[in-house]
Design a protein around this motif. Structure first.
Motif, PDB file in Angstrom:
ATOM      1  N   GLU A 144       0.838  -1.210   0.000  1.00  0.00           N
ATOM      2  CA  GLU A 144       0.000   0.000   0.000  1.00  0.00           C
ATOM      3  C   GLU A 144       0.866   1.251   0.000  1.00  0.00           C
ATOM      4  OE1 GLU A 144      -3.131   2.661   0.014  1.00  0.00           O
ATOM      5  OE2 GLU A 144      -3.173   0.508  -0.420  1.00  0.00           O
ATOM      6  N   ILE A 145       1.912   1.246   0.799  1.00  0.00           N
ATOM      7  CA  ILE A 145       2.820   2.398   0.862  1.00  0.00           C
ATOM      8  C   ILE A 145       3.488   2.610  -0.491  1.00  0.00           C
ATOM      9  CG2 ILE A 145       4.902   3.326   1.954  1.00  0.00           C
ATOM     10  CD1 ILE A 145       3.991   1.690   4.496  1.00  0.00           C
ATOM     11  N   ALA A 146       3.964   1.522  -1.104  1.00  0.00           N
ATOM     12  CA  ALA A 146       4.611   1.614  -2.419  1.00  0.00           C
ATOM     13  C   ALA A 146       3.643   2.134  -3.474  1.00  0.00           C
ATOM     14  CB  ALA A 146       5.170   0.254  -2.827  1.00  0.00           C
ATOM     15  N   THR A 147       2.394   1.658  -3.433  1.00  0.00           N
ATOM     16  CA  THR A 147       1.379   2.104  -4.389  1.00  0.00           C
ATOM     17  C   THR A 147       1.156   3.605  -4.268  1.00  0.00           C
ATOM     18  OG1 THR A 147       0.283  -0.037  -4.359  1.00  0.00           O
ATOM     19  CG2 THR A 147      -1.034   1.837  -5.100  1.00  0.00           C
ATOM     20  N   ARG A 148       1.040   4.078  -3.061  1.00  0.00           N
ATOM     21  CA  ARG A 148       0.816   5.519  -2.850  1.00  0.00           C
ATOM     22  C   ARG A 148       2.010   6.350  -3.271  1.00  0.00           C
ATOM     23  NH1 ARG A 148      -3.003   6.677   2.377  1.00  0.00           N
ATOM     24  NH2 ARG A 148      -4.496   5.010   1.977  1.00  0.00           N
ATOM     25  N   LEU A 149       3.181   5.761  -3.159  1.00  0.00           N
ATOM     26  CA  LEU A 149       4.388   6.461  -3.597  1.00  0.00           C
ATOM     27  C   LEU A 149       4.497   6.482  -5.127  1.00  0.00           C
ATOM     28  CD1 LEU A 149       7.022   5.131  -1.059  1.00  0.00           C
ATOM     29  CD2 LEU A 149       6.444   7.529  -1.444  1.00  0.00           C
ATOM     30  N   GLY A 150       3.769   5.573  -5.758  1.00  0.00           N
ATOM     31  CA  GLY A 150       3.849   5.477  -7.210  1.00  0.00           C
ATOM     32  C   GLY A 150       5.091   4.749  -7.675  1.00  0.00           C
ATOM     33  N   GLY A 151       5.641   3.922  -6.818  1.00  0.00           N
ATOM     34  CA  GLY A 151       6.837   3.171  -7.171  1.00  0.00           C
ATOM     35  C   GLY A 151       6.668   1.702  -6.858  1.00  0.00           C
ATOM     36  N   SER A 152       7.779   1.005  -6.855  1.00  0.00           N
ATOM     37  CA  SER A 152       7.734  -0.430  -6.585  1.00  0.00           C
ATOM     38  C   SER A 152       8.122  -0.701  -5.135  1.00  0.00           C
ATOM     39  CB  SER A 152       8.705  -1.171  -7.505  1.00  0.00           C
ATOM     40  OG  SER A 152      10.038  -0.829  -7.166  1.00  0.00           O
TER      41      SER A 152
END
Length: 196
Positions: free
Chosen positions: A32-40
């Motif tokens: 979820e954190i990675a998704t919100r960051l827009g990265g992997s």
């Protein structure tokens, strides 16, 4: 290159703090954190090896923003111990009832939270305050401003008194009966009657 790395790490921390506040520690995921960051997730793991380390880092940052201001108020050269404790106590009360600290405390106390994370919260929060108050009291006892006492126990009592009028109520989402100013004043008065 270092500036870009620092900026990315800061973005990770800000995003993680938002996710932790929204979902709590247990339900938050690195995905979820990675998704919100827009990265992997690979980018995320480059900075933090696991969710526990990331959570602990957000705690450290929260504490580092506020605690030094409070500690700076603990002037052991000032013979007006009650005045010093009132100023520092009010700063402490503001800190522990802030949205960030309340959110972190709730997460640390949530069922299923890794004990290492809970320990990190304790070490960076209550225990840090215990040590700071104890060191201050050691100094004012040495200076003869208050009578000799077990400063470790006195520091525990001081922190408990400062939290009694405000922290628990805010933690449970209840309006405190006393303002932070009233709470700090009453705490220091009681402390000085006992130790002053």
């Amino acid at each position: 290159m270092r500036t870009k790395s620092d900026a990315t790490r800061k973005r990770v921390m800000v995003t993680a703090r938002e996710v932790f506040r929204e979902f709590g520690f247990e339900k938050s995921t690195m995905a979820e954190i990675a998704t919100r960051l827009g990265g992997s997730k690979a980018t995320l793991y480059r900075y933090f090896p696991n969710k526990e380390e990331l959570f602990a880092a957000t705690i450290v940052e929260t504490e580092q923003q506020n605690v030094p201001q409070m500690l700076a108020l603990l002037d052991p050269t000032d013979s007006n111990v009650a005045g010093v404790l009132h100023r520092a106590g009010l700063a402490y009360a503001r800190h522990i009832t802030s949205k960030g600290v309340i959110a972190v405390t709730r997460m640390a106390l949530s069922p299923g939270t890794d004990p290492k994370v809970s320990r990190a919260v304790y070490d960076r929060g209550p225990n840090l305050a215990n040590e700071a108050f104890s060191e201050f009291l050691d100094a004012v006892v040495s200076a003869g401003f208050i009578p000799p006492t077990d400063t470790h126990i006195a520091a525990l009592h001081l922190r408990a008194l400062l939290e009694a009028g405000c922290f628990e109520a805010v933690l449970f989402g209840v309006e405190p009966r006393l303002s932070l100013e009233q709470s700090a004043k009453a705490a220091v008065e009681a402390f000085m009657r006992l130790y002053g």
